[in-house]
Design a protein around this motif. Structure first.
Motif, PDB file in Angstrom:
ATOM      1  N   ARG B  38       9.090   1.126   4.206  1.00  0.00           N
ATOM      2  CA  ARG B  38       7.803   0.443   4.040  1.00  0.00           C
ATOM      3  C   ARG B  38       7.433  -0.336   5.290  1.00  0.00           C
ATOM      4  O   ARG B  38       8.295  -0.879   5.979  1.00  0.00           O
ATOM      5  CB  ARG B  38       7.886  -0.533   2.868  1.00  0.00           C
ATOM      6  N   VAL B  39       6.155  -0.413   5.582  1.00  0.00           N
ATOM      7  CA  VAL B  39       5.667  -1.183   6.723  1.00  0.00           C
ATOM      8  C   VAL B  39       4.666  -2.198   6.188  1.00  0.00           C
ATOM      9  O   VAL B  39       3.743  -1.819   5.467  1.00  0.00           O
ATOM     10  CB  VAL B  39       4.965  -0.276   7.767  1.00  0.00           C
ATOM     11  N   PRO B  40       4.834  -3.489   6.501  1.00  0.00           N
ATOM     12  CA  PRO B  40       3.892  -4.477   5.983  1.00  0.00           C
ATOM     13  C   PRO B  40       2.536  -4.371   6.677  1.00  0.00           C
ATOM     14  O   PRO B  40       2.453  -3.909   7.812  1.00  0.00           O
ATOM     15  CB  PRO B  40       4.561  -5.810   6.318  1.00  0.00           C
ATOM     16  N   GLY B  41       1.508  -4.781   5.979  1.00  0.00           N
ATOM     17  CA  GLY B  41       0.195  -4.930   6.601  1.00  0.00           C
ATOM     18  C   GLY B  41      -0.559  -3.641   6.869  1.00  0.00           C
ATOM     19  O   GLY B  41      -1.491  -3.632   7.655  1.00  0.00           O
ATOM     20  N   VAL B  42      -0.160  -2.539   6.250  1.00  0.00           N
ATOM     21  CA  VAL B  42      -0.932  -1.312   6.435  1.00  0.00           C
ATOM     22  C   VAL B  42      -1.591  -0.928   5.107  1.00  0.00           C
ATOM     23  O   VAL B  42      -1.297  -1.502   4.069  1.00  0.00           O
ATOM     24  CB  VAL B  42      -0.056  -0.136   6.950  1.00  0.00           C
ATOM     25  N   ILE B  46      -0.618   4.303   2.931  1.00  0.00           N
ATOM     26  CA  ILE B  46       0.483   4.602   3.848  1.00  0.00           C
ATOM     27  C   ILE B  46       1.767   4.113   3.183  1.00  0.00           C
ATOM     28  O   ILE B  46       1.989   2.908   3.043  1.00  0.00           O
ATOM     29  CB  ILE B  46       0.307   3.875   5.204  1.00  0.00           C
TER      30      ILE B  46
END
Lengths: 530, 99
Positions: B38-42, B46
Motif C-alpha cells: 500500500r502507498v499512502p496518499g494516492v 491504486i
C-alpha cells in the motif's frame, strides 16, 4: 577562501588526481589534433579548458607550482587563441611537455614520484614563448608513465535497466528456492543457497554502481556557458569546478544539468558585478563562480556560489510585494531569499538573454523538488551568494533498517537514525502524533503506521526509533525492528509524490517496501502541525 | 484503431460477477497474484505497488476504479500487466482481476 578539513582535503586531492588524469588525456589528444589542424578554435578551447580547470583545482589545493604552470600555459594558449602566436611544432612540443609535468605533479600528489625540478624552467620557457611567439627548448620532465584508467565500454541505460530487471527476477526465484530448500532441511543445500544469495547481492550492487556516473562533464560544460555570457555582458568571470568525480545515478545527473546551468547563468547575471563596480568595491576585477559537488550522508550536494553582490533582500521583498507574491512584513532574511523561488519572480530590470525572464529560479526549485531534493540559499550582501542543492543519489544503494509497523514492512535510511528503545503503549497519548517522555525529556513522536495510512496495531510493546532531520529529533513509533538491509532505492514511478515516502525498494523475498523519507515526515507531521 | 475490421483479439477476465475484455495487444503478461504494498496518499483505485521484473509497478484495483461491488473475500488470483501511454511516456501498470 575556504578552509578544508584534512578529510575534505584528502577527498579533494583524490578527486583532483582522478580528474587530472582524464583531463590530461583529452588535453593531449586535442594537442595532437591541433598540430594537424592548427586553426581549430574548438581544439584550442578544449586545451585551454584543461589548463584552466587544472589551475582551478590546483588552487583549491594550494599546489603552487601546478598553478604557476597552468597559468603560464593559459597565457600561451591565450596568445594562440588570439592568433598572436602561431601553432608551430615547437609550441605543440612545449605544450605537451606541460602535460608531462602536470602528470608528474599529479603523481607526486598521490605520493608516488617526485615533483620534477625543471618545472620552473618550463614556466620560463612558456613565458618566453608567450612574449616572443617563438619557443626555446625546455628541459624534459622526469616522470613515470601514468597508468591509463583501463578500457571502458559505452552501453545504453535501457540495457542496464534490463539487467536490473533480470536481477530482480532472479531474487524472486531465489526466495522460492529458499523456501523449498528449507523444507528439505539439508544443511549442504542451505549453505549452497546462502553462498548464492551473497553472490547475487554482490551482483546487484555492482549493477547499481554501473549506473553511477561522475558529475564532471556536467560541471565542465558550464565553462562554455560562463565564457559566452561573460563575453556578451562584459564581465570578467572565472569558473571553478570542484568534485567532478563525485558520482550519482545517471538519471539524477541528467536532471541536474539544466538547474546547474540556470544557477550559473543566474550567478553571472545577478551575482557578479561589472569589472568597474568590482574595482570600486575593492574586489578583484574578475569574479569567481564556483561549482562544488560532494557526497554527504548519502546525498549528492551541488553548490553553485559566486563572489558577487549578494541578494538585495529589500529589493527582493519590494519586488515580491509588487508582484503580489507576499504581503508579509516581518519575514526573516532567509524567508525573503526563498521568495525568488516563487513562480513568476524576477528582479532583473531589463530582460536579458538568459535569465531575468521570470521563469528562472522557480523552475530550478521545481525540478529539484521533483528529484525529491532540496535547495537552500546563503547570501551575504557585497560578498556573494551560494545555492546548495541536496539531491538523493536516487537509484543508489542505501544502508537502512527494515521495520514492521501496522502489518507492513518499511525501510528507514540509517543516516537519520539516532537510537532505538522500547516504549509502552500507555505512554503514547495521541492517535497519530504526540509527545512522549524519553529519559525525562519531552520528545515529539509519530506513529509510522498511522502516518503511512494504515491503522496502528494495538500491541502493548512498541519500539521507538529516535530519528532526526538534523534540526528536530522525534520518536518514530513502530512495532518492531527487523534488521539492517542494503536497500536499492527505486522511484515510485508515475505515482504522485507522497510526502514522507522517499521511494521504494524490493526486499530479499521480492516484496516491495516503502522507504520512509524521515526529513519530510518530520516536516509534515511535526513542524507543520506545531 | 481500424474502423472496419470487426475481429479483435481480446483477453477476457472477471471482476466480481462481471466479465471484461481487453485488446490483447495491450496485454504484456499475466502473472500470478503477488503481494501489493500500500502507498499512502494516492487514489483509492491504486491498490499499491508491486515488484514486476524488478520494477516498482503501480497496481490498479479495477473493482474500485470501475466501482464494482464485489465480495472482498473473493481472491483476486492474477495481475494483468498492461502497457499504457501516460504523458507521452510508456508506462506499465498491473490490473488486479479476479480470474
Amino acid at each position: 577562501m575556504t578552509i578544508f578539513t584534512d578529510e575534505e582535503r584528502t577527498l579533494l586531492m583524490t578527486t583532483f588526481v582522478d580528474e587530472a588524469q582524464e583531463l590530461l588525456t583529452s588535453y593531449e589528444e586535442a594537442l595532437v589534433e591541433l598540430e594537424r589542424n592548427p586553426r581549430s578554435e574548438a581544439l584550442i578551447n578544449t586545451i585551454f579548458r584543461v589548463a584552466h580547470t587544472m589551475k582551478g583545482n590546483a588552487s583549491t589545493l594550494g599546489l603552487d607550482s601546478v598553478i604557476a604552470l597552468a597559468h603560464a600555459t593559459e597565457d600561451l594558449l591565450d596568445g594562440v587563441r588570439e592568433r598572436r602566436i602561431e601553432v608551430t611544432p615547437e609550441v605543440i612540443t612545449l605544450l605537451l611537455a606541460c602535460s608531462d609535468h602536470f602528470k608528474a605533479h599529479v603523481q607526486a600528489a598521490t605520493g608516488s614520484g617526485a615533483i620534477p625540478e625543471s618545472t620552473p624552467d618550463l614556466v620560463i620557457a612558456l613565458r618566453d614563448a608567450t612574449a616572443t611567439g617563438t619557443t626555446a627548448s625546455a628541459g624534459p620532465a622526469a616522470i613515470d608513465e601514468v597508468k591509463s584508467g583501463g578500457a571502458s565500454v559505452r552501453t545504453s541505460i535501457a540495457k542496464l535497466d534490463g539487467m536490473l530487471a533480470l536481477a530482480g527476477e532472479i531474487s524472486i526465484a531465489r526466495s522460492r528456492m529458499r523456501t523449498l530448500i528449507a523444507a528439505l532441511g539439508s544443511t549442504d543445500l542451505r549453505d549452497a543457497q546462502e553462498q548464492l544469495d551473497r553472490l547475487c547481492a554482490d551482483l546487484e550492487s555492482d549493477l547499481m554502481r554501473i549506473r553511477m556516473i561522475p558529475i564532471g562533464p556536467v560541471l565542465n560544460q558550464q565553462s562554455r556557458v560562463v565564457r559566452d555570457l561573460a563575453r556578451s555582458s562584459g564581465k570578467l568571470v572565472e569558473l571553478l569546478c570542484i568534485g567532478g568525480d563525485v558520482e550519482a545515478d545517471t538519471a539524477v545527473i541528467e536532471h541536474l544539468r539544466s538547474p546547474i546551468t540556470h544557477m550559473v547563468r543566474n550567478a553571472l547575471d545577478h551575482g557578479i558585478e561589472s569589472p568597474e563596480e568590482r574595482r570600486r568595491r575593492g574586489k578583484p576585477e574578475a569574479g569567481t563562480v564556483t561549482i562544488r559537488a560532494a557526497h554527504d550522508a548519502g546525498m549528492l550536494i551541488v553548490e553553485v556560489s559566486d563572489d558577487g553582490a549578494g541578494i538585495d533582500a529589500e529589493r527582493v521583498l519590494r519586488k515580491a510585494q509588487r508582484l503580489g507574491l507576499t504581503h508579509g512584513d516581518g519575514l526573516t532574511e532567509a524567508e525573503i531569499h526563498r521568495l525568488i523561488f516563487q513562480p513568476g519572480f524576477t528582479t532583473a530590470e531589463t530582460v536579458t538573454e538568459l535569465s531575468g525572464r521570470g521563469v528562472g529560479m522557480d523552475v530550478v526549485h521545481q525540478s529539484i523538488v521533483a528529484l525529491r531534493g532540496s535547495i537552500s540559499i546563503r547570501s551575504t550582501p557585497g560578498e556573494g551568494t551560494a545555492f546548495t542543492i541536496r539531491a538523493p543519489l536516487s537509484v543508489a544503494i542505501i544502508d537502512a533498517l527494515a521495520v514492521r509497523a501496522g502489518g507492513d514492512t518499511f525501510v528507514i535510511p540509517l543516516e537519520f537514525d539516532v537510537e532505538c528503545m522500547d516504549v509502552d503503549e500507555q505512554n503514547l497519548r495521541g492517535a497519530r502524533t504526540g509527545v512522549v517522555d524519553i529519559r525525562g525529556h519531552a520528545m515529539p513522536f509519530m506513529r509510522l503506521a498511522t502516518c503511512m495510512g494504515t491503522g496502528d496495531l494495538k500491541n502493548v510493546r512498541k519500539a521507538a526509533l529516535i530519528v532526526t532531520d538534523r534540526k528536530t529529533e522525534a520518536a518514530l513509533v513502530l512495532d518492531r525492528l527487523i534488521g539492517r538491509v542494503e536497500a536499492v532505492v527505486k522511484p515510485l514511478g508515475k505515482l504522485p509524490n507522497v510526502p514522507g515516502v522517499g521511494g521504494a525498494t524490493i526486499l530479499g523475498g521480492g516484496d516491495v517496501a516503502l522507504i520512509v523519507d524521515i526529513p519530510r515526515l518530520i516536516q509534515k507531521e511535526i513542524c507543520e502541525v506545531a | 484503431m481500424p474502423v472496419e475490421s470487426a475481429v479483435v483479439q481480446l483477453l477476457r477476465f472477471r471482476i466480481g460477477n462481471d466479465i471484461f475484455a481487453l485488446p490483447v495487444e495491450r496485454v504484456v503478461q499475466i502473472i500470478e497474484r503477488r503481494p501489493v504494498t500500500r502507498v499512502p496518499g494516492v487514489a483509492a483505485s491504486i491498490a499499491g505497488v508491486f515488484n514486476y521484473d524488478g520494477r516498482i509497478t503501480p497496481a490498479v484495483d479495477l473493482a474500485a476504479k470501475l466501482r464494482i461491488e464485489r465480495d472482498d473475500n473473493a481472491r483476486r488470483t492474477c495481475i494483468v500487466i498492461v502497457a499504457a501511454k501516460h504523458d507521452a511516456e510508456d508506462a506499465t501498470v498491473g490490473l488486479l482481476v479476479d480470474a
